[in-house]
Design an enzyme around this catalytic site. Structure first.
Site, mmCIF file in Angstrom:
data_model
loop_
_atom_site.group_PDB
_atom_site.id
_atom_site.type_symbol
_atom_site.label_atom_id
_atom_site.label_comp_id
_atom_site.label_asym_id
_atom_site.label_seq_id
_atom_site.Cartn_x
_atom_site.Cartn_y
_atom_site.Cartn_z
ATOM 1 N N LYS A 8 1.009 -1.220 -0.259
ATOM 2 C CA LYS A 8 0.080 0.116 0.101
ATOM 3 C C LYS A 8 0.998 0.992 0.325
ATOM 4 O O LYS A 8 1.712 0.974 0.863
ATOM 5 C CB LYS A 8 -0.689 0.105 0.991
ATOM 6 C CG LYS A 8 -1.673 -0.879 1.231
ATOM 7 C CD LYS A 8 -3.012 -1.184 2.554
ATOM 8 C CE LYS A 8 -3.566 -2.125 3.077
ATOM 9 N NZ LYS A 8 -3.885 -1.973 4.127
ATOM 10 N N HIS A 37 -0.620 -2.106 16.397
ATOM 11 C CA HIS A 37 -1.215 -1.284 16.226
ATOM 12 C C HIS A 37 -0.706 0.460 16.508
ATOM 13 O O HIS A 37 -1.812 1.113 17.519
ATOM 14 C CB HIS A 37 -2.350 -1.445 16.373
ATOM 15 C CG HIS A 37 -4.248 -2.519 15.437
ATOM 16 N ND1 HIS A 37 -4.370 -3.307 16.169
ATOM 17 C CD2 HIS A 37 -3.438 -2.439 14.011
ATOM 18 C CE1 HIS A 37 -5.059 -4.237 15.645
ATOM 19 N NE2 HIS A 37 -4.470 -3.740 14.575
ATOM 20 N N HIS A 44 -9.016 0.136 19.231
ATOM 21 C CA HIS A 44 -8.438 0.182 18.187
ATOM 22 C C HIS A 44 -9.326 -1.041 16.914
ATOM 23 O O HIS A 44 -8.699 -2.542 17.035
ATOM 24 C CB HIS A 44 -7.127 0.301 17.374
ATOM 25 C CG HIS A 44 -7.082 -0.170 16.185
ATOM 26 N ND1 HIS A 44 -6.570 1.021 14.698
ATOM 27 C CD2 HIS A 44 -6.280 -1.074 14.941
ATOM 28 C CE1 HIS A 44 -5.778 0.488 14.125
ATOM 29 N NE2 HIS A 44 -6.901 -0.957 13.865
ATOM 30 N N LEU A 45 -10.382 -1.229 16.923
ATOM 31 C CA LEU A 45 -11.041 -2.278 16.292
ATOM 32 C C LEU A 45 -11.479 -2.824 14.262
ATOM 33 O O LEU A 45 -11.708 -1.536 13.914
ATOM 34 C CB LEU A 45 -12.660 -2.224 16.956
ATOM 35 C CG LEU A 45 -13.111 -1.932 18.254
ATOM 36 C CD1 LEU A 45 -14.760 -1.445 18.618
ATOM 37 C CD2 LEU A 45 -12.296 -2.968 19.138
ATOM 38 N N GLY A 46 -10.699 -3.731 13.828
ATOM 39 C CA GLY A 46 -10.931 -3.017 12.186
ATOM 40 C C GLY A 46 -10.669 -5.148 11.958
ATOM 41 O O GLY A 46 -11.432 -5.872 12.667
ATOM 42 N N ASN A 47 -10.190 -6.079 11.134
ATOM 43 C CA ASN A 47 -9.887 -6.951 10.856
ATOM 44 C C ASN A 47 -9.074 -6.897 12.002
ATOM 45 O O ASN A 47 -9.622 -8.531 12.602
ATOM 46 C CB ASN A 47 -9.196 -6.570 9.956
ATOM 47 C CG ASN A 47 -9.724 -7.553 8.014
ATOM 48 O OD1 ASN A 47 -10.740 -8.157 9.008
ATOM 49 N ND2 ASN A 47 -9.777 -6.508 7.328
ATOM 50 N N ARG A 106 -8.824 -13.944 13.768
ATOM 51 C CA ARG A 106 -7.654 -14.458 14.836
ATOM 52 C C ARG A 106 -8.295 -14.828 15.664
ATOM 53 O O ARG A 106 -9.293 -13.883 16.806
ATOM 54 C CB ARG A 106 -6.785 -13.260 14.996
ATOM 55 C CG ARG A 106 -5.948 -13.017 14.127
ATOM 56 C CD ARG A 106 -4.320 -12.330 14.425
ATOM 57 N NE ARG A 106 -4.344 -11.754 13.474
ATOM 58 C CZ ARG A 106 -3.278 -9.926 12.996
ATOM 59 N NH1 ARG A 106 -3.746 -9.459 13.605
ATOM 60 N NH2 ARG A 106 -3.098 -9.543 12.176
ATOM 61 N N GLY A 118 -11.899 0.340 11.073
ATOM 62 C CA GLY A 118 -12.994 0.239 10.608
ATOM 63 C C GLY A 118 -14.254 -0.515 11.034
ATOM 64 O O GLY A 118 -15.531 0.235 11.311
ATOM 65 N N GLU A 169 -14.947 2.959 13.975
ATOM 66 C CA GLU A 169 -15.667 3.913 12.934
ATOM 67 C C GLU A 169 -16.896 4.651 12.724
ATOM 68 O O GLU A 169 -17.567 5.258 12.271
ATOM 69 C CB GLU A 169 -14.712 4.508 12.128
ATOM 70 C CG GLU A 169 -13.086 5.391 12.810
ATOM 71 C CD GLU A 169 -12.067 5.264 11.314
ATOM 72 O OE1 GLU A 169 -12.754 5.584 10.470
ATOM 73 O OE2 GLU A 169 -11.051 5.296 11.973
ATOM 74 N N GLU A 215 -2.500 6.394 10.502
ATOM 75 C CA GLU A 215 -1.229 6.022 10.472
ATOM 76 C C GLU A 215 -0.434 6.147 9.593
ATOM 77 O O GLU A 215 0.936 6.960 10.018
ATOM 78 C CB GLU A 215 -1.807 3.961 10.862
ATOM 79 C CG GLU A 215 -2.626 3.475 11.752
ATOM 80 C CD GLU A 215 -2.544 2.026 11.416
ATOM 81 O OE1 GLU A 215 -3.302 1.799 10.492
ATOM 82 O OE2 GLU A 215 -1.921 1.624 11.813
HETATM 83 P P1 ADP Z 1 -7.710 -3.605 8.504
HETATM 84 O O1 ADP Z 1 -7.385 -4.370 10.216
HETATM 85 O O2 ADP Z 1 -7.382 -4.226 8.062
HETATM 86 O O3 ADP Z 1 -7.214 -1.822 8.246
HETATM 87 P P2 ADP Z 1 -10.226 -1.670 9.002
HETATM 88 O O4 ADP Z 1 -9.785 -0.928 10.039
HETATM 89 O O5 ADP Z 1 -10.303 -1.024 7.409
HETATM 90 O O6 ADP Z 1 -9.294 -2.986 8.618
HETATM 91 O O7 ADP Z 1 -11.534 -2.818 9.085
HETATM 92 C C1 ADP Z 1 -12.126 -3.285 8.627
HETATM 93 C C2 ADP Z 1 -13.181 -4.160 9.053
HETATM 94 O O8 ADP Z 1 -14.650 -3.145 9.496
HETATM 95 C C3 ADP Z 1 -14.550 -4.856 8.221
HETATM 96 O O9 ADP Z 1 -13.746 -6.301 8.388
HETATM 97 C C4 ADP Z 1 -15.580 -4.628 8.821
HETATM 98 O O10 ADP Z 1 -16.269 -5.469 9.731
HETATM 99 C C5 ADP Z 1 -15.641 -3.385 9.531
HETATM 100 N N1 ADP Z 1 -16.492 -2.136 8.639
HETATM 101 C C6 ADP Z 1 -16.507 -1.682 7.690
HETATM 102 N N2 ADP Z 1 -17.243 -1.166 7.403
HETATM 103 C C7 ADP Z 1 -18.694 -0.976 8.775
HETATM 104 C C8 ADP Z 1 -19.491 -1.084 8.868
HETATM 105 N N3 ADP Z 1 -20.561 -0.161 7.970
HETATM 106 N N4 ADP Z 1 -20.172 -1.117 10.054
HETATM 107 C C9 ADP Z 1 -19.354 -2.488 10.328
HETATM 108 N N5 ADP Z 1 -18.196 -3.404 10.473
HETATM 109 C C10 ADP Z 1 -17.639 -2.149 9.380
#
Ligand code: ADP
Length: 395
Positions: A14, A180, A205-208, A238, A329, A332, A382
């Site tokens: 990226k 993170h 910090h809640l993402g993948n 995980r 993700g 937010e 980041e």
């Molecule tokens: P990464 O850790 O790959 O950077 P991100 O921070 O982009 O991940 O988060 C990705 C996750 O965010 C996706 O798996 C999805 O579950 C979640 N996500 C994105 N948009 C929404 C939404 N509108 N509602 C709920 N979850 C969401």
């Protein structure tokens, strides 16, 4: 200034070209399928450019060349020559105990990053490929390494040590590192700018991948990931915290090697595993749960429960709580998940405003006016942290 930020994975890379002072992003994109065939997706927001190109990328060097070619392209590019790029900042996942800060890349720094490969075998080799490709193609540009682990180096030993025989720490540096860190540091800085110093903050910090950090006065006191990003709350794929005897059971009873078990725990577990393999994406899980899928309901319930438990633990570790932040993700965008996490936390002084929680936008407070704890949604950045560190060290 113009800083090129690179985040190299094993088969992807990226990039963002950005101004570290204003945060303006001139261009960003993604090289995928490196070593397979090669695809470049490139965006230049100010020019309304969005292109996808199939370009052979046998190695990361061809990927970097493709990025530079498109950045100077008269139609899709944003600079007239590579000379306009002042420096390159690289995300490096594991900095071990050697790096509490970002580092201008020289041979000694590279040696230290290589020495961290045993601690970060899944990520550091790919990060190094990105650095080495840039050094080859842009030999005159300063390059900076920014570590995911660095921000967490202020944790006290009681937080980072594992209760295993001492020699594994002394000889092999096995301990909690946390990840993170660049995102947690960005949020800590934003909270200080928005609310002042000396605060007790928990950042989610809640993402993948997901991690929480307990922060006092801008400094990390504890974090949920460990030696690797596998532990803490359950994530997309995980498993998060778990009795490691489960790993032994799977290995013995299914005749699997340690590496095979680790792949199951890293790639097939988490909410993906709980949902019966349906999806790791919270949007899919939410729509399936709304249609009555019990496994997906449990996956979402488990996630919210474990995040809530960490918030309680970290409030105890900090001796109180002033600010709770959601980012990345899910943090937010996932209003339902945020509400589920905060349910029952009134005893800690956390009271969401359900209407504000539903609103979308940039930085925003989602707690009720009479909530003792201020709850924010703050989009993480980041890349901006990497660009700012790079600009500072390249001076
Ligand atoms: P990464 O850790 O790959 O950077 P991100 O921070 O982009 O991940 O988060 C990705 C996750 O965010 C996706 O798996 C999805 O579950 C979640 N996500 C994105 N948009 C929404 C939404 N509108 N509602 C709920 N979850 C969401």
């Amino acid at each position: 200034m113009k800083i090129l930020v690179i985040n190299a994975g094993s088969s992807s890379l990226k990039y963002q070209l950005m101004d570290p002072d204003t945060g303006d992003v001139f261009a960003k994109g993604l090289c995928e399928r490196i070593g397979i065939d090669g695809r470049l997706t490139h965006k230049a927001p100010a020019k309304d450019v969005k292109v996808t190109l199939e370009i052979p990328m046998p190695t990361h060097a061809e990927a970097i060349t493709a990025v530079l070619d498109i950045l100077v392209d008269p139609v899709n590019g944003v600079v007239s020559s590579v000379d306009e790029i002042d420096a390159v900042g690289h995300r490096v996942v594991h900095g071990g105990m050697k790096f509490a800060e970002s580092c201008l890349i020289d041979e000694a720094c590279l040696e230290a990053v290589r020495a961290c490969i045993p601690l970060g075998p899944l990520h550091n080799p790919a990060n190094l490929l990105g650095i080495e490709a840039c050094q080859k193609i842009l030999p005159d540009k300063p390059q900076v390494a920014v570590f995911d682990t660095a921000y967490h180096m202020t944790m006290p030993p009681k937080a980072y040590r594992y209760a295993i025989p001492d020699e594994y720490y002394e000889k092999d540096s096995l301990r909690r590192y946390g990840f993170h860190g660049t995102s947690h540091r960005y949020i800590a800085k934003r909270v200080e700018a928005l609310m002042g110093k000396g605060l007790k903050l928990i950042n989610c910090h809640l993402g993948n991948g997901s991690s929480l950090a307990a922060i006092y006065d801008g400094k990390c006191q504890d974090t949920s990931m460990g030696l690797s990003p596998l532990c803490g709350v359950p994530m997309g794929t995980r498993c998060g915290d778990m009795d490691i005897t489960v790993a032994q059971f799977i290995a013995k009873n299914y005749n699997k090697s340690i590496d095979e078990v680790m792949t199951i725990l890293n790639k097939k577990s988490g909410v993906f595993g709980l949902s019966g393999g349906l999806s790791s994406d919270f949007r899919d899980l939410e729509s399936a749960a709304n249609e009555g899928n019990e496994k997906c309901k449990l996956a979402l319930d488990k996630f919210a429960y474990e995040v809530r438990k960490y918030i309680g633990a970290y409030a105890a570790a900090l001796g109180g709580l002033d600010v709770l932040v959601f980012t990345a993700g899910i943090g937010e965008n996932g209003a339902t998940t945020r509400a589920a996490i905060c349910e029952g936390l009134e005893f800690l002084g956390v009271k969401l405003d359900p209407e504000k929680n539903k609103l979308r936008g940039d930085e925003r407070i989602i707690s009720a006016p009479d909530s003792k704890v201020t709850v924010w949604v703050i989009p993480t950045n980041e890349e901006l942290m990497i660009a700012q560190d790079t600009a500072e060290l390249a001076k």
